[in-house]
Motif scaffolding. Structure first.
Motif, PDB file in Angstrom:
ATOM      1  N   ILE A  43     -13.610  -6.852   5.126  1.00  0.00           N
ATOM      2  CA  ILE A  43     -13.587  -6.352   3.751  1.00  0.00           C
ATOM      3  C   ILE A  43     -14.951  -5.743   3.397  1.00  0.00           C
ATOM      4  O   ILE A  43     -15.026  -4.682   2.759  1.00  0.00           O
ATOM      5  CB  ILE A  43     -13.242  -7.472   2.756  1.00  0.00           C
ATOM      6  CG1 ILE A  43     -11.799  -7.956   2.961  1.00  0.00           C
ATOM      7  CG2 ILE A  43     -13.446  -7.008   1.311  1.00  0.00           C
ATOM      8  CD1 ILE A  43     -10.734  -6.916   2.705  1.00  0.00           C
TER       9      ILE A  43
ATOM     10  N   TYR B  52      -9.441   0.446   0.034  1.00  0.00           N
ATOM     11  CA  TYR B  52     -10.395  -0.397  -0.688  1.00  0.00           C
ATOM     12  C   TYR B  52     -10.051  -0.455  -2.177  1.00  0.00           C
ATOM     13  O   TYR B  52     -10.162  -1.518  -2.801  1.00  0.00           O
ATOM     14  CB  TYR B  52     -11.833   0.096  -0.509  1.00  0.00           C
ATOM     15  CG  TYR B  52     -12.799  -0.861  -1.174  1.00  0.00           C
ATOM     16  CD1 TYR B  52     -13.015  -2.127  -0.645  1.00  0.00           C
ATOM     17  CD2 TYR B  52     -13.444  -0.528  -2.366  1.00  0.00           C
ATOM     18  CE1 TYR B  52     -13.853  -3.038  -1.279  1.00  0.00           C
ATOM     19  CE2 TYR B  52     -14.281  -1.425  -3.003  1.00  0.00           C
ATOM     20  CZ  TYR B  52     -14.486  -2.678  -2.449  1.00  0.00           C
ATOM     21  OH  TYR B  52     -15.300  -3.583  -3.085  1.00  0.00           O
TER      22      TYR B  52
ATOM     23  N   ASN C 220      -6.357  -5.366  -6.833  1.00  0.00           N
ATOM     24  CA  ASN C 220      -5.574  -6.598  -6.738  1.00  0.00           C
ATOM     25  C   ASN C 220      -6.420  -7.861  -6.717  1.00  0.00           C
ATOM     26  O   ASN C 220      -5.972  -8.893  -7.228  1.00  0.00           O
ATOM     27  CB  ASN C 220      -4.658  -6.531  -5.517  1.00  0.00           C
ATOM     28  CG  ASN C 220      -3.468  -5.630  -5.760  1.00  0.00           C
ATOM     29  OD1 ASN C 220      -2.600  -5.931  -6.565  1.00  0.00           O
ATOM     30  ND2 ASN C 220      -3.447  -4.481  -5.095  1.00  0.00           N
ATOM     31  N   ILE C 221      -7.634  -7.803  -6.189  1.00  0.00           N
ATOM     32  CA  ILE C 221      -8.475  -9.001  -6.263  1.00  0.00           C
ATOM     33  C   ILE C 221      -8.919  -9.237  -7.713  1.00  0.00           C
ATOM     34  O   ILE C 221      -9.007 -10.387  -8.169  1.00  0.00           O
ATOM     35  CB  ILE C 221      -9.686  -8.932  -5.308  1.00  0.00           C
ATOM     36  CG1 ILE C 221     -10.324 -10.326  -5.185  1.00  0.00           C
ATOM     37  CG2 ILE C 221     -10.717  -7.906  -5.759  1.00  0.00           C
ATOM     38  CD1 ILE C 221     -11.404 -10.418  -4.118  1.00  0.00           C
TER      39      ILE C 221
ATOM     40  N   LEU D 231      -6.421 -11.615   0.375  1.00  0.00           N
ATOM     41  CA  LEU D 231      -5.881 -11.967  -0.935  1.00  0.00           C
ATOM     42  C   LEU D 231      -4.955 -13.182  -0.844  1.00  0.00           C
ATOM     43  O   LEU D 231      -4.954 -14.040  -1.737  1.00  0.00           O
ATOM     44  CB  LEU D 231      -5.137 -10.778  -1.535  1.00  0.00           C
ATOM     45  CG  LEU D 231      -5.992  -9.579  -1.945  1.00  0.00           C
ATOM     46  CD1 LEU D 231      -5.115  -8.379  -2.274  1.00  0.00           C
ATOM     47  CD2 LEU D 231      -6.879  -9.925  -3.135  1.00  0.00           C
TER      48      LEU D 231
ATOM     49  N   ASN E 257       0.862  -1.181   0.000  1.00  0.00           N
ATOM     50  CA  ASN E 257       0.000   0.000   0.000  1.00  0.00           C
ATOM     51  C   ASN E 257       0.901   1.235   0.000  1.00  0.00           C
ATOM     52  O   ASN E 257       1.305   1.731   1.050  1.00  0.00           O
ATOM     53  CB  ASN E 257      -0.906  -0.030   1.236  1.00  0.00           C
ATOM     54  CG  ASN E 257      -1.869   1.137   1.283  1.00  0.00           C
ATOM     55  OD1 ASN E 257      -1.686   2.143   0.614  1.00  0.00           O
ATOM     56  ND2 ASN E 257      -2.900   1.013   2.094  1.00  0.00           N
TER      57      ASN E 257
ATOM     58  N   PHE F  10      -7.320  -2.894  -2.628  1.00  0.00           N
ATOM     59  CA  PHE F  10      -7.858  -4.261  -2.548  1.00  0.00           C
ATOM     60  C   PHE F  10      -8.607  -4.620  -3.824  1.00  0.00           C
ATOM     61  O   PHE F  10      -8.425  -5.711  -4.381  1.00  0.00           O
ATOM     62  CB  PHE F  10      -8.783  -4.381  -1.340  1.00  0.00           C
ATOM     63  CG  PHE F  10      -9.550  -5.667  -1.305  1.00  0.00           C
ATOM     64  CD1 PHE F  10      -8.928  -6.857  -0.947  1.00  0.00           C
ATOM     65  CD2 PHE F  10     -10.897  -5.696  -1.647  1.00  0.00           C
ATOM     66  CE1 PHE F  10      -9.636  -8.055  -0.940  1.00  0.00           C
ATOM     67  CE2 PHE F  10     -11.613  -6.890  -1.626  1.00  0.00           C
ATOM     68  CZ  PHE F  10     -10.969  -8.071  -1.274  1.00  0.00           C
ATOM     69  N   GLU F  11      -9.429  -3.710  -4.289  1.00  0.00           N
ATOM     70  CA  GLU F  11     -10.263  -3.959  -5.465  1.00  0.00           C
ATOM     71  C   GLU F  11      -9.398  -4.221  -6.706  1.00  0.00           C
ATOM     72  O   GLU F  11      -9.666  -5.156  -7.482  1.00  0.00           O
ATOM     73  CB  GLU F  11     -11.172  -2.754  -5.702  1.00  0.00           C
ATOM     74  CG  GLU F  11     -12.217  -2.951  -6.789  1.00  0.00           C
ATOM     75  CD  GLU F  11     -13.106  -1.733  -6.930  1.00  0.00           C
ATOM     76  OE1 GLU F  11     -14.318  -1.909  -7.067  1.00  0.00           O
ATOM     77  OE2 GLU F  11     -12.578  -0.589  -6.897  1.00  0.00           O
TER      78      GLU F  11
ATOM     79  N   PRO G 126      -6.921  -6.724   3.942  1.00  0.00           N
ATOM     80  CA  PRO G 126      -6.985  -6.935   2.493  1.00  0.00           C
ATOM     81  C   PRO G 126      -5.908  -7.878   1.967  1.00  0.00           C
ATOM     82  O   PRO G 126      -6.197  -8.778   1.175  1.00  0.00           O
ATOM     83  CB  PRO G 126      -6.831  -5.516   1.936  1.00  0.00           C
ATOM     84  CG  PRO G 126      -7.453  -4.649   2.976  1.00  0.00           C
ATOM     85  CD  PRO G 126      -7.035  -5.278   4.276  1.00  0.00           C
ATOM     86  N   ILE G 127      -4.667  -7.706   2.413  1.00  0.00           N
ATOM     87  CA  ILE G 127      -3.595  -8.596   1.948  1.00  0.00           C
ATOM     88  C   ILE G 127      -3.777  -9.999   2.503  1.00  0.00           C
ATOM     89  O   ILE G 127      -3.536 -10.999   1.809  1.00  0.00           O
ATOM     90  CB  ILE G 127      -2.213  -8.008   2.307  1.00  0.00           C
ATOM     91  CG1 ILE G 127      -1.918  -6.808   1.395  1.00  0.00           C
ATOM     92  CG2 ILE G 127      -1.125  -9.067   2.172  1.00  0.00           C
ATOM     93  CD1 ILE G 127      -0.567  -6.172   1.613  1.00  0.00           C
TER      94      ILE G 127
ATOM     95  N   TRP H  58     -18.398  -5.698  -6.089  1.00  0.00           N
ATOM     96  CA  TRP H  58     -18.012  -6.717  -5.104  1.00  0.00           C
ATOM     97  C   TRP H  58     -18.953  -7.908  -5.154  1.00  0.00           C
ATOM     98  O   TRP H  58     -18.520  -9.069  -5.129  1.00  0.00           O
ATOM     99  CB  TRP H  58     -18.000  -6.096  -3.714  1.00  0.00           C
ATOM    100  CG  TRP H  58     -17.891  -7.086  -2.587  1.00  0.00           C
ATOM    101  CD1 TRP H  58     -18.865  -7.423  -1.691  1.00  0.00           C
ATOM    102  CD2 TRP H  58     -16.740  -7.867  -2.225  1.00  0.00           C
ATOM    103  NE1 TRP H  58     -18.397  -8.355  -0.788  1.00  0.00           N
ATOM    104  CE2 TRP H  58     -17.095  -8.646  -1.106  1.00  0.00           C
ATOM    105  CE3 TRP H  58     -15.448  -7.986  -2.750  1.00  0.00           C
ATOM    106  CZ2 TRP H  58     -16.215  -9.532  -0.490  1.00  0.00           C
ATOM    107  CZ3 TRP H  58     -14.563  -8.869  -2.139  1.00  0.00           C
ATOM    108  CH2 TRP H  58     -14.948  -9.621  -1.033  1.00  0.00           C
TER     109      TRP H  58
END
Length: 253
Positions: free
Chosen positions: A151, A102, A108-109, A204, A29, A105-106, A200-201, A128
């Protein structure tokens, strides 16, 4: 000198396995490292102003002025005004940290899912709920992954902050840091962020492990299911061809 080596299916499999195995290792991040020192500096400035204000208040009380006059002087000496605007800056920065977390996270997912399942367009993963539904269709229950609840909280707070500086009461009730607060200040936002920032990590990482198991681990039950599915659809001659092709692919006798 040119190489005549041809990439095999096994090379592709090994490469894809390695990508899943190491997916979270390079994730960082970057916004956090940039904005954290600024936030700490503003908090220090706030503490200094607050200390000056307390000292000034003590001086006024020692001067035997009445309460109304003390309050008037405190409000007009500049310290409290400075504290107010520092609070506003801190609140804005904490909101930005939450929104960025967020988004981080978004991004990378979606990248993880696109790479793992060879999805051509990310436009299909636009929300999501769509991501959750897609993964469920692949056999992965996201609500069983560590950090799922947090999340969802992050997503909802992010959406609310992007459209308004106020969180609705139903959302506040679901967030421990906000549930008993009428007006949310930077302190509550920071507490919320600190609680969820690593998740988040972690999510993931757990998701990549589940995708790895889904795509590359074959238990007896899983193999039996594949055999049963093929047996329902495949003629014996085709089955024999498939067996020979698999033997050739894996250099089996």
């Amino acid at each position: 000198m040119e190489s005549n080596y041809e990439i095999t299916n096994h090379d592709i499999r090994d490469f894809n396995q390695m990508n899943l195995d190491t997916f979270v290792l390079g994730l960082e991040n970057s916004f956090e490292s940039v904005v954290h020192p600024l936030i700490e500096k503003l908090k220090q400035d706030r503490e200094e102003l607050q200390s000056k204000d307390k000292d000034y208040e003590k001086q006024l009380k020692d001067s035997k002025l009445d309460e109304i006059e003390i309050e008037r002087k405190l409000l007009t000496n500049g310290n409290q005004v400075g504290i107010y605007y520092l609070d506003q800056e801190l609140k804005a920065l904490l909101e930005m940290k939450i929104v960025y977390l967020y988004k981080f996270f978004e991004i990378n997912i979606k990248r993880l899912i696109q790479d793992a399942f060879s999805i051509k367009s990310l436009k299909t993963l636009y929300r999501w709920e769509v991501i959750v539904s897609y993964l469920l269709g692949e056999g992965i229950e996201t609500n069983q992954i560590i950090g799922y609840d947090e999340i969802v909280q992050l997503k909802d707070v992010n959406n609310s902050l992007k459209h308004s500086s106020y969180l609705d009461d139903n959302l506040k009730k679901r967030i421990p840091e906000f549930s008993n607060v009428q007006f949310i200040k930077y302190v509550e936002l920071e507490s919320f962020y600190n609680r969820i920032q690593e998740l988040p990590i972690q999510f993931l990482n757990s998701l990549s492990s589940k995708i790895y198991a889904l795509k590359y681990k074959f238990s007896d039950d899983k193999l039996n299911s594949i055999v049963s599915d093929l047996a329902i659809r495949m003629e014996k001659d085709d089955a024999e061809k498939l067996i020979q092709k698999l033997k050739k692919e894996y250099s089996l006798k």
